[in-house]
Design a protein around this motif. Structure first.
Motif, PDB file in Angstrom:
ATOM      1  N   SER A   1     -14.446  -6.740   9.692  1.00  0.00           N
ATOM      2  CA  SER A   1     -15.413  -6.816  10.349  1.00  0.00           C
ATOM      3  C   SER A   1     -15.360  -7.952  11.217  1.00  0.00           C
ATOM      4  CB  SER A   1     -16.915  -6.890   9.776  1.00  0.00           C
ATOM      5  OG  SER A   1     -16.961  -5.450   9.134  1.00  0.00           O
ATOM      6  N   VAL A   2     -15.613  -8.137  12.589  1.00  0.00           N
ATOM      7  CA  VAL A   2     -15.645  -9.514  13.282  1.00  0.00           C
ATOM      8  C   VAL A   2     -16.786  -9.383  14.320  1.00  0.00           C
ATOM      9  CG1 VAL A   2     -12.999  -9.807  13.211  1.00  0.00           C
ATOM     10  CG2 VAL A   2     -14.178  -8.261  15.008  1.00  0.00           C
ATOM     11  N   GLN A   3     -17.300 -10.756  14.693  1.00  0.00           N
ATOM     12  CA  GLN A   3     -18.152 -10.599  15.668  1.00  0.00           C
ATOM     13  C   GLN A   3     -17.632 -10.398  17.116  1.00  0.00           C
ATOM     14  OE1 GLN A   3     -21.321 -11.017  14.066  1.00  0.00           O
ATOM     15  NE2 GLN A   3     -22.398 -10.805  16.114  1.00  0.00           N
ATOM     16  N   GLU A   4     -18.363  -9.891  17.937  1.00  0.00           N
ATOM     17  CA  GLU A   4     -17.837  -9.695  19.259  1.00  0.00           C
ATOM     18  C   GLU A   4     -17.396 -10.871  19.871  1.00  0.00           C
ATOM     19  OE1 GLU A   4     -20.766  -7.913  22.016  1.00  0.00           O
ATOM     20  OE2 GLU A   4     -19.431  -7.968  23.709  1.00  0.00           O
ATOM     21  N   GLY A   5     -16.383 -11.154  20.556  1.00  0.00           N
ATOM     22  CA  GLY A   5     -15.802 -12.160  21.148  1.00  0.00           C
ATOM     23  C   GLY A   5     -14.715 -12.882  20.315  1.00  0.00           C
ATOM     24  N   ASP A   6     -14.766 -12.474  19.007  1.00  0.00           N
ATOM     25  CA  ASP A   6     -13.812 -13.334  17.886  1.00  0.00           C
ATOM     26  C   ASP A   6     -12.563 -12.503  18.148  1.00  0.00           C
ATOM     27  OD1 ASP A   6     -16.138 -14.048  15.318  1.00  0.00           O
ATOM     28  OD2 ASP A   6     -15.758 -14.782  17.341  1.00  0.00           O
ATOM     29  N   SER A   7     -11.719 -13.011  17.424  1.00  0.00           N
ATOM     30  CA  SER A   7     -10.170 -12.437  17.257  1.00  0.00           C
ATOM     31  C   SER A   7     -10.197 -11.767  16.207  1.00  0.00           C
ATOM     32  CB  SER A   7      -9.136 -13.656  17.369  1.00  0.00           C
ATOM     33  OG  SER A   7      -9.086 -14.114  18.464  1.00  0.00           O
ATOM     34  N   ALA A   8      -9.246 -10.669  16.122  1.00  0.00           N
ATOM     35  CA  ALA A   8      -8.984  -9.651  15.014  1.00  0.00           C
ATOM     36  C   ALA A   8      -7.400  -9.802  14.728  1.00  0.00           C
ATOM     37  CB  ALA A   8      -9.569  -8.617  14.974  1.00  0.00           C
ATOM     38  N   VAL A   9      -6.922  -9.924  13.477  1.00  0.00           N
ATOM     39  CA  VAL A   9      -5.758  -9.802  12.998  1.00  0.00           C
ATOM     40  C   VAL A   9      -5.368  -8.967  12.043  1.00  0.00           C
ATOM     41  CG1 VAL A   9      -3.489 -11.132  12.523  1.00  0.00           C
ATOM     42  CG2 VAL A   9      -5.249 -12.354  13.736  1.00  0.00           C
ATOM     43  N   ILE A  10      -4.369  -8.011  12.094  1.00  0.00           N
ATOM     44  CA  ILE A  10      -4.325  -6.970  11.045  1.00  0.00           C
ATOM     45  C   ILE A  10      -2.650  -7.137  10.605  1.00  0.00           C
ATOM     46  CG2 ILE A  10      -3.773  -4.424  10.691  1.00  0.00           C
ATOM     47  CD1 ILE A  10      -6.124  -3.883  12.699  1.00  0.00           C
ATOM     48  N   LYS A  11      -2.302  -7.079   9.462  1.00  0.00           N
ATOM     49  CA  LYS A  11      -0.777  -7.382   9.142  1.00  0.00           C
ATOM     50  C   LYS A  11       0.015  -6.152   8.418  1.00  0.00           C
ATOM     51  CE  LYS A  11      -1.846 -12.373   8.743  1.00  0.00           C
ATOM     52  NZ  LYS A  11      -1.849 -13.446   7.792  1.00  0.00           N
ATOM     53  N   CYS A  12       1.078  -6.075   8.584  1.00  0.00           N
ATOM     54  CA  CYS A  12       1.838  -4.815   7.888  1.00  0.00           C
ATOM     55  C   CYS A  12       3.222  -5.386   7.369  1.00  0.00           C
ATOM     56  CB  CYS A  12       2.343  -3.738   8.872  1.00  0.00           C
ATOM     57  SG  CYS A  12       0.803  -2.842   9.287  1.00  0.00           S
ATOM     58  N   THR A  13       3.437  -4.897   6.373  1.00  0.00           N
ATOM     59  CA  THR A  13       4.875  -5.384   5.753  1.00  0.00           C
ATOM     60  C   THR A  13       5.781  -4.161   5.664  1.00  0.00           C
ATOM     61  OG1 THR A  13       4.212  -5.229   3.614  1.00  0.00           O
ATOM     62  CG2 THR A  13       4.142  -7.380   4.628  1.00  0.00           C
ATOM     63  N   TYR A  14       7.157  -4.108   5.839  1.00  0.00           N
ATOM     64  CA  TYR A  14       7.869  -2.887   5.712  1.00  0.00           C
ATOM     65  C   TYR A  14       8.939  -3.249   4.832  1.00  0.00           C
ATOM     66  CZ  TYR A  14      10.890  -5.140   9.283  1.00  0.00           C
ATOM     67  OH  TYR A  14      11.638  -6.120   9.964  1.00  0.00           O
ATOM     68  N   SER A  15       9.663  -2.196   4.322  1.00  0.00           N
ATOM     69  CA  SER A  15      10.625  -2.419   3.145  1.00  0.00           C
ATOM     70  C   SER A  15      12.227  -2.259   3.647  1.00  0.00           C
ATOM     71  CB  SER A  15      10.406  -1.212   2.103  1.00  0.00           C
ATOM     72  OG  SER A  15      10.431  -0.041   2.554  1.00  0.00           O
ATOM     73  N   ASP A  16      12.358  -1.302   4.647  1.00  0.00           N
ATOM     74  CA  ASP A  16      13.664  -1.171   4.957  1.00  0.00           C
ATOM     75  C   ASP A  16      14.128  -2.010   6.470  1.00  0.00           C
ATOM     76  OD1 ASP A  16      16.185   0.107   5.876  1.00  0.00           O
ATOM     77  OD2 ASP A  16      15.415   2.113   5.910  1.00  0.00           O
ATOM     78  N   SER A  17      15.171  -2.765   6.051  1.00  0.00           N
ATOM     79  CA  SER A  17      15.748  -3.928   6.776  1.00  0.00           C
ATOM     80  C   SER A  17      16.160  -3.148   8.070  1.00  0.00           C
ATOM     81  CB  SER A  17      16.658  -4.718   6.125  1.00  0.00           C
ATOM     82  OG  SER A  17      17.585  -4.000   5.685  1.00  0.00           O
ATOM     83  N   ALA A  18      16.761  -1.955   8.031  1.00  0.00           N
ATOM     84  CA  ALA A  18      17.101  -1.231   9.052  1.00  0.00           C
ATOM     85  C   ALA A  18      16.208  -0.729  10.204  1.00  0.00           C
ATOM     86  CB  ALA A  18      17.815   0.024   8.735  1.00  0.00           C
ATOM     87  N   SER A  19      14.744  -1.015   9.884  1.00  0.00           N
ATOM     88  CA  SER A  19      13.834  -0.748  10.885  1.00  0.00           C
ATOM     89  C   SER A  19      13.951  -1.378  12.107  1.00  0.00           C
ATOM     90  CB  SER A  19      12.424  -0.830  10.084  1.00  0.00           C
ATOM     91  OG  SER A  19      12.202   0.141   9.239  1.00  0.00           O
TER      92      SER A  19
END
Lengths: 112, 112
Positions: B12-30
């Motif tokens: 949840s963020v306030q309008e005008g703020d920034s949002a960051v979503i993070k992902c990790t993956y397992s296969d180095s060939a991706s």
């Protein structure tokens, strides 16, 4: 440009019944995908077609699920017999270049 | 096989703020990492993607960064607006769009 069309949008069935979903991809898109999206999860690939041939069906539960893409355009996904755990949204997607995928609105299946 | 983990599950963020979503993956060939936005009752829509030969990509208020060494990638949305409220999914593929594996999704709420 018309998007990916799917029908029906909603379906409620009893367990052990059969059900079929229909997908019409974007015109000219040779690649077609079916995904299963369980509530609260990301989509999971069930099957991928290139024209009317199957490219990948490694995650399709073949004892109860089947799919076909006759004439390389429309596709149907069938479940027979349905189980409670099949309740999900079934998404169809198509792609022109096998990279960017365009998704339809999905069919929400409820199995009682 | 490939496994993609996504955090946070809700944001949840306030309008005008920034949002960051993070992902990790397992296969180095991706080698291909798309981000999708899914609004209620609709299928996922591609908003930005990045390939493994690029470290960062930007499109107006949206940017994606990729760290191949650490096997993680992030979505950055600046100057958030109420219409940014949706579920966001990251995905990874070893075949440039084929065999996409999705994260579990992040529900983003932008409060005005």
């Amino acid at each position: 440009e018309a998007g990916v069309a799917q029908s029906p949008r909603y379906k409620i069935i009893e367990k052990r019944q059969s059900v079929a979903f229909w997908c019409n991809p974007i015109s000219g898109h040779a690649t077609l995908y079916w995904y299963q999206q369980i509530l609260g999860q990301g989509p999971k690939l069930l099957i991928q077609f290139q024209n009317n041939g199957v490219v990948d069906d490694s995650q399709l539960p073949k004892d109860r699920f089947s799919a076909e893409r006759l004439k390389g355009v429309d596709s149907t996904l069938k479940i027979q017999p349905a189980k409670l755990e099949d309740s999900a949204v079934y998404l169809c997607a198509s792609s022109l270049d096998r990279v960017e995928q365009f998704f339809g609105p999905g069919t929400r299946l409820t199995v009682l | 096989g490939e496994n993609v983990e996504q955090h946070p599950s809700t944001l949840s963020v306030q309008e005008g703020d920034s949002a960051v979503i993070k992902c990790t993956y397992s296969d180095s060939a991706s080698n291909y990492f798309p981000w999708y936005k899914q609004e209620l009752g609709k299928g996922p829509q591609l908003i930005i993607d990045i390939r493994s030969n690029v470290g960062e990509k930007k499109d107006q208020r949206i940017a994606v960064t990729l760290n191949k060494t650490a096997k993680h990638f992030s979505l950055h949305i600046t100057e958030t607006q109420p219409e940014d409220s949706a579920v966001y999914f990251c995905a990874a593929s070893t075949e440039y769009g084929n065999k996409l594996v999705f994260g579990a999704g992040t529900i983003l709420r932008v409060k005005s």
